[in-house]
Write an enzyme that holds these catalytic residues in place. Sequence first.
Site: not given
Ligand code: BG6
Length: 495
Positions: A48, A90, A151, A181, A243
């Site tokens: 924005r 935006d 996510k 990730h 995760h």
């Molecule tokens: C994220 C969470 O997906 O993963 C965070 O939203 C968390 O709260 C993070 O801190 C942890 O990822 P990493 O790669 O730092 O272990």
Amino acid sequence: MNGSIEACTFVIFGSTGNLSRIKLMPALYHLEASGKLPGNCRILATGRRPWDRERWLQEVRGMLSEEIKAGVDGEVLARFEKHLDYFEGDISDSNMYERLADHIDQQPDVSSNVAFYLSIRPAEFGIVTENLSRTGLLNEESGWRRVVIEKPFGYDLESATALQLRLTRHLDEAQIYRIDHYLGKETVRNVLVFRFANVMLEPLWNRNYIDHVQITHSEQRGVGSRAPYYDGAGALRDMIQSHLLQLLTLVAMEPPVSMESESLRDEKVKVLKSVRPIPPSAVHSQAFRAQYGPGKIGGQKVKGYLDEDGVPSDSVTETYAALKLHIDNWRWRGVPFYLRTGKRMTESVSSIMIRFRQPPTQFFRDTQIKQMDRNWLVLGIQPCECLRIQLTAKQPGLEMDTHQVNLDAGFRSQNDIYSDAYEGLLLDIMQGDRSLFLRYDEVEYAWRIVDPILRVWSVERDFITSYPAGSWGPDESRRLFEREIDKWRHNLEVE
Ligand code: BG6
């Protein structure tokens, strides 16, 4: 399955946000540094702020110099900047998308493939996708169009289903890249290699030899500036639904037919489907939650969760969550899987610890060895990336005494190149490799596992156990273990 890397335009929505700043821009810079970013790739940041390209470049330089600890290389930066562009708009303004389409079309010398990276509030995923579709931006006639979704995918099963319905009106499943990730982390990827490229472990990898599995993610960080998101989510949604359940699937899955993405994901889904549902009456014996109070981290006083900026003073959101899960299949029946995560803990560690059963007989009956130690297999995910098998050996000397020794597979040597999870995942997007992205049924079954717990916790709002910041969480969470002698293992070293 790896295709070839195809150049594209990365359109980043939410480019000035935290994720772009600390992960995406540094990862793209590193891809340029390692020669993996195709020359005709473009990185189009949308935002924005009324900035021009020059102002955006200035911003990116700031992001990189903050995040790249080894220092930014001038030559790489000059090359990297050639990919960068900025588009003011935006996302809530529907006219913006026509302008964006024109802007993308006006660049004849770049690839016509486009990956839209939605690093925005989950509530905006639906509307942005609808607008992209309405303006023809998801049309794949001249090149592929992929949408990358961060996510959380939904807030519970119901909202995830609604979001999925909304997205699939405009996108094929093959166009959707749901990022977790953790699946991009080196040691996590290594779990698959470790399990399926070695023959030694498979015969032991089941209920006959494994006593239980512990999966831990702890972090020293508190909630920081993320209270508006975190207070509505809590640790169970934030870490476990995504995760940690993904880690569980990699440990527990059957060997896939091939490493091709659908085969891999089919096996992961089977694990999630085999997790025994937790009835409301078992939530207290299988799940535990708590919240950090004030304490000390590294000798420094830190605030409790309730004193963090943006957290309501009566919040009962959990910053620590632990679960016991049972997988009802032939391989795992009777082997509990313990998962836990917490913020403001003693240390930041992610690990998978596998405890083996006791040897069947007390072999050294007439010696000083009273109780045989168990074997452990330890997979350190971060910060220590390691793979250790803990065995019992005789202590040197005349006595028949034992001690624990480690078979330590030095996972990474000092000269190995470290790459962040996002680098590999961004390349996967360009290669069309979805094996490390979540298919919708994985998300759905993960919600099915945690939903009953969320429902019970959402009505029990009077009280939440507290633990001091800087601790390993409340001792009471030990009650999840089936036997008195079992406990959380914090340490990767020989115990
Ligand atoms: C994220 C969470 O997906 O993963 C965070 O939203 C968390 O709260 C993070 O801190 C942890 O990822 P990493 O790669 O730092 O272990």
